[in-house]
Each structure stands twice: as structure tokens, then as C-alpha cells.
Write a protein that holds these residues in place. Structure first.
Motif, PDB file in Angstrom:
ATOM      1  N   VAL A 118       0.859  -1.187   0.000  1.00  0.00           N
ATOM      2  CA  VAL A 118       0.000   0.000   0.000  1.00  0.00           C
ATOM      3  C   VAL A 118       0.895   1.236   0.000  1.00  0.00           C
ATOM      4  CG1 VAL A 118      -1.877  -1.169   1.255  1.00  0.00           C
ATOM      5  CG2 VAL A 118      -0.264   0.260   2.510  1.00  0.00           C
ATOM      6  N   ASP A 119       0.421   2.276  -0.638  1.00  0.00           N
ATOM      7  CA  ASP A 119       1.240   3.454  -0.912  1.00  0.00           C
ATOM      8  C   ASP A 119       1.641   4.197   0.373  1.00  0.00           C
ATOM      9  OD1 ASP A 119       2.613   5.222  -2.487  1.00  0.00           O
ATOM     10  OD2 ASP A 119       0.882   5.855  -3.689  1.00  0.00           O
ATOM     11  N   SER A 120       2.625   5.094   0.232  1.00  0.00           N
ATOM     12  CA  SER A 120       3.120   5.894   1.353  1.00  0.00           C
ATOM     13  C   SER A 120       2.362   7.207   1.459  1.00  0.00           C
ATOM     14  CB  SER A 120       4.607   6.218   1.139  1.00  0.00           C
ATOM     15  OG  SER A 120       5.350   5.034   1.024  1.00  0.00           O
ATOM     16  N   LEU A 338      10.562  -0.251  -3.429  1.00  0.00           N
ATOM     17  CA  LEU A 338      10.730  -1.678  -3.142  1.00  0.00           C
ATOM     18  C   LEU A 338       9.761  -2.531  -3.962  1.00  0.00           C
ATOM     19  CD1 LEU A 338      12.202  -3.732  -1.342  1.00  0.00           C
ATOM     20  CD2 LEU A 338      10.544  -3.255   0.457  1.00  0.00           C
ATOM     21  N   ASN A 339       8.550  -1.996  -4.166  1.00  0.00           N
ATOM     22  CA  ASN A 339       7.521  -2.771  -4.875  1.00  0.00           C
ATOM     23  C   ASN A 339       7.855  -2.989  -6.347  1.00  0.00           C
ATOM     24  OD1 ASN A 339       7.056   0.089  -5.158  1.00  0.00           O
ATOM     25  ND2 ASN A 339       5.113  -0.409  -6.143  1.00  0.00           N
ATOM     26  N   ARG A 366      -0.043  -7.574 -10.143  1.00  0.00           N
ATOM     27  CA  ARG A 366       0.805  -6.711 -10.986  1.00  0.00           C
ATOM     28  C   ARG A 366       0.068  -5.429 -11.341  1.00  0.00           C
ATOM     29  NH1 ARG A 366       1.924 -11.834 -13.373  1.00  0.00           N
ATOM     30  NH2 ARG A 366       4.032 -12.484 -12.789  1.00  0.00           N
ATOM     31  N   GLU A 367      -1.206  -5.583 -11.684  1.00  0.00           N
ATOM     32  CA  GLU A 367      -2.005  -4.429 -12.095  1.00  0.00           C
ATOM     33  C   GLU A 367      -2.165  -3.434 -10.938  1.00  0.00           C
ATOM     34  OE1 GLU A 367      -5.542  -5.368 -14.598  1.00  0.00           O
ATOM     35  OE2 GLU A 367      -6.587  -4.400 -12.925  1.00  0.00           O
ATOM     36  N   ARG A 368      -2.326  -3.979  -9.723  1.00  0.00           N
ATOM     37  CA  ARG A 368      -2.599  -3.096  -8.579  1.00  0.00           C
ATOM     38  C   ARG A 368      -1.349  -2.690  -7.814  1.00  0.00           C
ATOM     39  NH1 ARG A 368      -7.531  -5.978  -5.646  1.00  0.00           N
ATOM     40  NH2 ARG A 368      -7.367  -4.183  -4.285  1.00  0.00           N
TER      41      ARG A 368
END
Ligand SMILES: *Cc1c(COP(=O)(O)O)cnc(C)c1O
Length: 416
Positions: A118-120, A338-339, A366-368
């Protein structure tokens, strides 16, 4: 204008702002040497024979305000042990932030589970807890908030969504010694929390780690796991897989003496960080990481800020870092996304993961797997290490002076 702004930048041949180094790390004295030699001379070097590991566990638990502590070989094995204790299994999904050390994700992969990013939050550099829920699927079993830099992830939000969606919470507090959320020590708020005592960390025994929890049955599962499936005497643990992830008596005794300095060092970092934040607040284009409102204390393992090249005549961050180093103020650009690192795709394409996760699930992953805020953050972030906060106030003034000087000469630096 801050002093030093007028002379030429050191990168262009001028005098550096600072000629002395910053405080060294680690620090030790006679007491550390004596304690260490005592273990050596006792001939009792491993956990099964001596008392130092037990003593350290009791002391760390008490300082952290945690009912139980298990010492392990390092922070990575602390994460692996905690994931075992939480019963994270092959084919499960675990939610992680992308702005962290690779070990957070490696621990998840060691269980053949799928890390879901999940994003920062750009203001705090922490996991954006408002985005956790959207990442939950029917396979999600746990979330790992990482208290990056020793500041707290938003634990109110993490706990709220975890309770509602029935997720286990493992706090990766590897950087967060003595850090707090609403007066409680980090690593004691979720189901479990893990620490690292690796050489760079604020509490250091070369290598080392710990698992904290209020749940005694959980700790006993972890204990058996960390010493090759052998439960503590008297503990009722279902027989299960294990490993050897024990801390040695040498490391434990060093941690005991090192811990005597932890509070003093931590207060010094706190005072210096506050002064530095005030000074940097006066320089446009430098945006120090904000602490979450509930973060009542940061460990200041790192001092992080965003660098806005637009306010520095377009001077690229890489050149800014070089110019800072030339002024005698070392800093780094911090983590890369990292992702998006290639090892993840290799893992996903491995035989094991192809068996565990459907092609459709991996396609969705991959898409998300998009963290646009973090991608940008990784291009703007700048770090100072914790040891730079262990000197005097004048050190903070020189750090700010170096930045001001570079800003005043940014156009020349951009050209040169
Ligand atoms: C250092 C660190 C770890 C791993 O600890 P080791 O003791 O090096 O294995 C895990 N997570 C984070 C956030 C860290 O900074």
C-alpha cells in the motif's frame, strides 16, 4: 542569511562548512568490555548454558512496557518468527509498505506468502493507513506497519481497519527503539512487534533482534520456533516447524550494557532533531518529514526530509547529495521503490508461487502494484543517519548552513 552562504560551495573548490566528522558508532566503554569478557571467561556462550539472554529479555520487556519478549538472532529472523507465531502460511497475503528495508518483505516471502503493497503518505513517509482496506482480499491475514525512521505509522488507523477486517498486526519496529504512539512504546500496540539490534540501529549488538507480545501462547510458539521446535520447559505448544534463530550470550550481554545509554542518546537525538527541524523550516525547498499526530516520541533512527529541486534552481537531488558530502555533511537519497524491484517478479514467476497463486491473482497483483506517491517520494527523500544527531547543537547549525550555502549557489552547482 545563515552563515556560510556567501563562500563558494566546496564542490566548486570553496571551503567546506564542516571539517570534523560526526560522532562515531558504536560507542562502548570499560563496562561493556568487562561484561563481554565475563561471558567469554564463563565458557557459557549460548542461550542454553548462560543467563544473559534471559536477563536481556526481562530488561527489554520492562523498558518497552511489554509483558513478553523473545530475543532472536536479528531483526529479519524476528519478523520470520513473529509471522510463524501469527500462523502466516504459504498462499496467504500480507500487507506491507513500499518505503522500508527489504527485510520486511523478505520475511513475508520466507513464508511463501504474497506481499501486497500500500502506498506511502508523502508528508510522513509512513504507510498511508487509509489505503489498507482497499488492499484486503479473502486471502489477507496480516498487515505489517513499519515505523520508518523510528517515527510511528498511524496506529489508530491501522488497528481500526485490522480489527474490522480481522487482520493480525505485526509492527516492524526495527528502527524505533523507545519510539511511542500515544505514550505506548512502538511494537506493543499490535498483536506483536519486532526489533533489530543490527550494527546501524539505535541499540546495537552487531546482530540481534526481539519479538514482543502481550500474548503468552504466541510467545511460546515463537520460542519453540526459534530453537528448532523445542518448546520452553512447561509450555504447551503444538509440535511445529522450527529453525535455529537464537541470540548468543555475547550479544545479550552487550545489549544489557548498551541499553544503559539508550535513554540518554535518545533524548539527545530528540533535542537535536527538534533544533534541526526549526532551522530547516526556514529554508524553502526543504520539507522535513512530519510526525503523525499520535507519535508522542520518535526514535530518530533517520532524519528524513523531502528535497524540492525546483526551489534549488533545478539542482538534481544526486548533485545536491554530492554537494552536501563535499561540505562535510554526508546524506543519502534513502530507499528506492521496493515494490518495483526485480527480485519480486522473479519470486512471482518461481515454480512455488505459480503453484500457490492463480495466474489471475498474480495478474491482479501486478495491475494493482502501483504506489505513485511512494515513487515520487523516493526521488525526493534525503536522509541523515542517527549518529549525526548525537553531537551538539552547533552540528545542527552546520547542517543547515551547508544546505543554505548550496541553495544560494544552486544555479552555479547545477551548471558546474
Ligand atoms: C534493519 C531492519 C530490518 C532487519 O533487521 P536485521 O537485524 O538487519 O535483520 C527489518 N526492518 C526494518 C525496517 C529495518 O530497518
Amino acid at each position: 542569511m545563515v552563515k556560510g552562504a556567501v563562500s563558494q560551495p566546496a564542490l566548486l573548490g570553496g571551503e567546506p562548512v564542516r571539517k570534523r566528522g560526526f560522532p562515531g558508532w558504536p560507542v562502548w566503554e570499560k563496562g561493556d568490555e568487562e561484561a563481554w569478557l565475563q561471558v567469554l571467561r564463563s565458557g557459557k556462550w549460548y542461550r542454553g548454558s548462560g543467563k544473559a539472554v534471559d536477563a536481556f529479555e526481562a530488561k527489554f520487556a520492562s523498558v518497552m512496557g511489554s509483558p513478553h519478549c523473545l530475543a532472536v538472532a536479528n531483526g529479519t529472523s524476528a519478523l520470520m518468527t513473529a509471522l510463524h507465531g501469527l500462523d502466516v502460511q504459504a498462499g496467504d497475503e500480507v500487507i506491507v509498505p513500499p518505503y522500508t528495508f527489504i527485510a520486511t518483505v523478505n520475511a513475508v516471502l520466507s513464508k511463501s506468502a504474497l506481499p501486497v503493497f500500500v502506498d506511502s503518505d508523502a508528508r510522513t513517509f509512513q504507510m498511508d493507513a487509509s489505503k489498507i482496506e482497499a488492499a484486503v482480499t479473502d486471502r489477507t491475514v496480516a498487515v505489517i506497519p513499519v515505523h520508518i525512521a523510528g517515527a510511528a505509522a498511524n496506529m489508530d488507523r491501522v488497528m481500526e481497519v485490522a480489527r474490522r477486517r480481522k487482520l493480525k498486526v505485526l509492527e516492524d519496529a526495527a528502527q524505533a527503539h523507545l519510539g511511542e504512539w500515544r505514550g505506548r512504546k512502538l511494537g506493543t500496540i499490535g498483536d506483536t512487534g519486532t526489533y533489530s539490534f543490527q550494527a546501524s540501529k539505535n541499540l546495537n549488538s552487531g546482530e540481534g533482534g526481539a519479538v514482543l507480545s502481550a500474548d503468552s501462547a504466541f510467545i511460546e510458539r515463537c520460542f519453540a520456533y526459534h530453537t528448532n521446535s523445542s518448546p520452553r520447559k512447561g509450555a504447551a505448544v503444538a509440535p511445529a516447524q522450527g529453525a535455529n534463530l537464537r541470540l548468543t550470550e555475547f550479544q545479550a550481554t552487550l545489549l544489557m550494557t548498551q541499553m544503559e545509554r539508550l535513554e540518554t542518546q535518545s533524548k539527545l537525538r530528540d533535542a537535536n532533531a527538534a533544533h534541526l527541524t526549526k532551522l530547516l523550516g526556514e529554508i524553502s525547498g526543504i520539507i522535513p518529514a512530519k510526525l503523525e499526530d499520535g507519535c508522542t516520541r520518535s526514535a530518530w533512527h533517520l532524519y528524513m526530509f523531502r528535497y524540492n529541486a525546483g526551489e534549488f534552481a533545478g539542482l538534481p537531488r544526486e548533485r545536491f547529495l554530492k554537494a552536501m558530502a563535499a561540505e562535510g555533511v554526508p546524506c543519502s537519497g534513502g530507499y528506492t521503490p521496493l515494490n518495483k524491484q526485480p527480485f519480486l517478479e522473479n519470486v512471482l514467476q518461481s515454480r512455488g508461487y505459480q503453484r500457490l497463486f492463480s495466474a489471475e491473482r498474480l495478474r491482479q497483483w501486478r495491475e494493482r502494484n502501483q504506489c505513485p506517491v511512494n515513487d515520487k517520494l523516493c526521488t525526493e527523500g534525503v536522509w541523515f543517519t542517527q549518529t549525526m544527531l548525537l553531537g551538539g547543537r552547533e552540528d545542527m547549525e552546520q547542517i543547515a548552513a551547508a544546505i543554505s550555502k548550496i541553495r544560494a549557489h544552486a544555479a552555479a552547482l547545477a551548471k558546474g
